[in-house]
Scaffold this motif. Structure first.
Motif, short mmCIF file in Angstrom:
data_model
loop_
_atom_site.label_atom_id
_atom_site.label_comp_id
_atom_site.label_asym_id
_atom_site.label_seq_id
_atom_site.Cartn_x
_atom_site.Cartn_y
_atom_site.Cartn_z
N LEU A 91 43.53 44.51 40.95
CA LEU A 91 43.17 44.88 42.03
C LEU A 91 44.08 43.72 42.94
N HIS A 92 45.33 44.33 43.63
CA HIS A 92 46.05 43.35 44.60
C HIS A 92 45.37 43.00 45.89
N GLU A 93 45.49 41.92 46.28
CA GLU A 93 45.18 41.58 47.71
C GLU A 93 43.37 41.60 47.60
N GLU A 94 42.78 41.07 46.44
CA GLU A 94 41.35 40.92 46.48
C GLU A 94 40.93 39.67 45.83
N ASP A 95 39.71 39.08 45.96
CA ASP A 95 39.20 37.98 45.77
C ASP A 95 37.89 38.12 45.16
N HIS A 96 36.97 36.94 45.16
CA HIS A 96 35.78 36.91 44.53
C HIS A 96 34.69 37.93 45.34
N THR A 97 35.11 37.96 46.47
CA THR A 97 34.01 39.05 47.41
C THR A 97 33.95 40.30 46.83
N LEU A 98 35.18 41.00 46.44
CA LEU A 98 35.21 42.20 45.72
C LEU A 98 34.62 42.09 44.44
N GLY A 99 35.51 41.12 43.69
CA GLY A 99 35.16 41.00 42.23
C GLY A 99 33.78 40.88 41.86
N ASN A 100 33.02 40.13 42.48
CA ASN A 100 31.57 39.79 41.96
C ASN A 100 30.62 40.92 42.22
N PHE A 109 30.90 45.60 28.58
CA PHE A 109 31.25 44.34 29.05
C PHE A 109 31.99 44.83 30.42
N CYS A 110 31.84 43.89 31.28
CA CYS A 110 32.40 43.87 32.55
C CYS A 110 32.72 42.48 33.08
N GLY A 111 33.95 42.29 33.31
CA GLY A 111 34.32 41.00 34.05
C GLY A 111 35.29 40.91 34.90
N TYR A 112 35.64 39.80 35.56
CA TYR A 112 36.73 39.85 36.32
C TYR A 112 37.28 38.13 36.28
N PRO A 141 44.86 30.56 41.71
CA PRO A 141 44.46 30.49 43.29
C PRO A 141 45.69 31.00 44.05
N SER A 142 46.80 30.74 43.72
CA SER A 142 47.92 30.89 44.76
C SER A 142 48.22 32.51 44.79
N GLU A 143 47.82 33.15 43.73
CA GLU A 143 47.93 34.66 43.86
C GLU A 143 46.52 35.56 44.14
N SER A 144 46.88 36.43 45.11
CA SER A 144 45.66 37.28 45.52
C SER A 144 45.55 38.51 44.85
N LYS A 145 45.09 38.38 43.61
CA LYS A 145 44.63 39.33 42.64
C LYS A 145 43.62 38.99 41.68
#
Length: 115
Positions: A29-38, A52-55, A60-64
């Motif tokens: 998922l591009h342009e996403e972070d912990h907000t959506l991931g968690n 299993f499900c994890g992300y 840190p410099s990549e937004s995916k």
């Protein structure tokens, strides 16, 4: 070659190991972070067919994020991913409607002159 248009990248990529195993898939998922991931991980893990499900955030410099799902019983991993996204959308809509109703009620109370 500056056209003024930003290069369009896909928002979602599917990375799958060679073969026909649809039960173990990584979604990028591009342009996403912990907000959506968690939040999405929580929604997907509620499904009893998900083993299993994890992300992870690649750097840190990549937004995916790399979002991995592994299911039991041959269930395609796309199904719980889609279901989790739909459930998360419903929860967000409920929160938004509740917030807007509370703000409307608050504003109405503020407009009533106090005796």
């Amino acid at each position: 070659m500056a056209t003024g248009e930003a290069e369009k990248r896909p928002v979602l990529e599917v990375v799958q190991a060679e073969g026909d195993d649809n039960s173990c898939v990584t979604f990028v998922l591009h342009e996403e972070d912990h907000t959506l991931g968690n939040a999405l991980r929580y929604m997907v893990m509620k499904n009893p067919e998900v083993e299993f499900c994890g992300y992870s955030i690649t750097h840190p410099s990549e937004s995916k994020i790399n979002f991995r799902i592994q299911t039991r019983g041959g269930l395609p991993a796309v199904d719980p991913f889609r279901h989790g996204l739909n459930e998360l959308t419903e929860v967000c809509q409920h929160i938004l409607h509740t917030f807007e109703a509370s703000m409307k009620a608050y504003r109405e109370r503020q407009e009533v002159p106090m005796d």
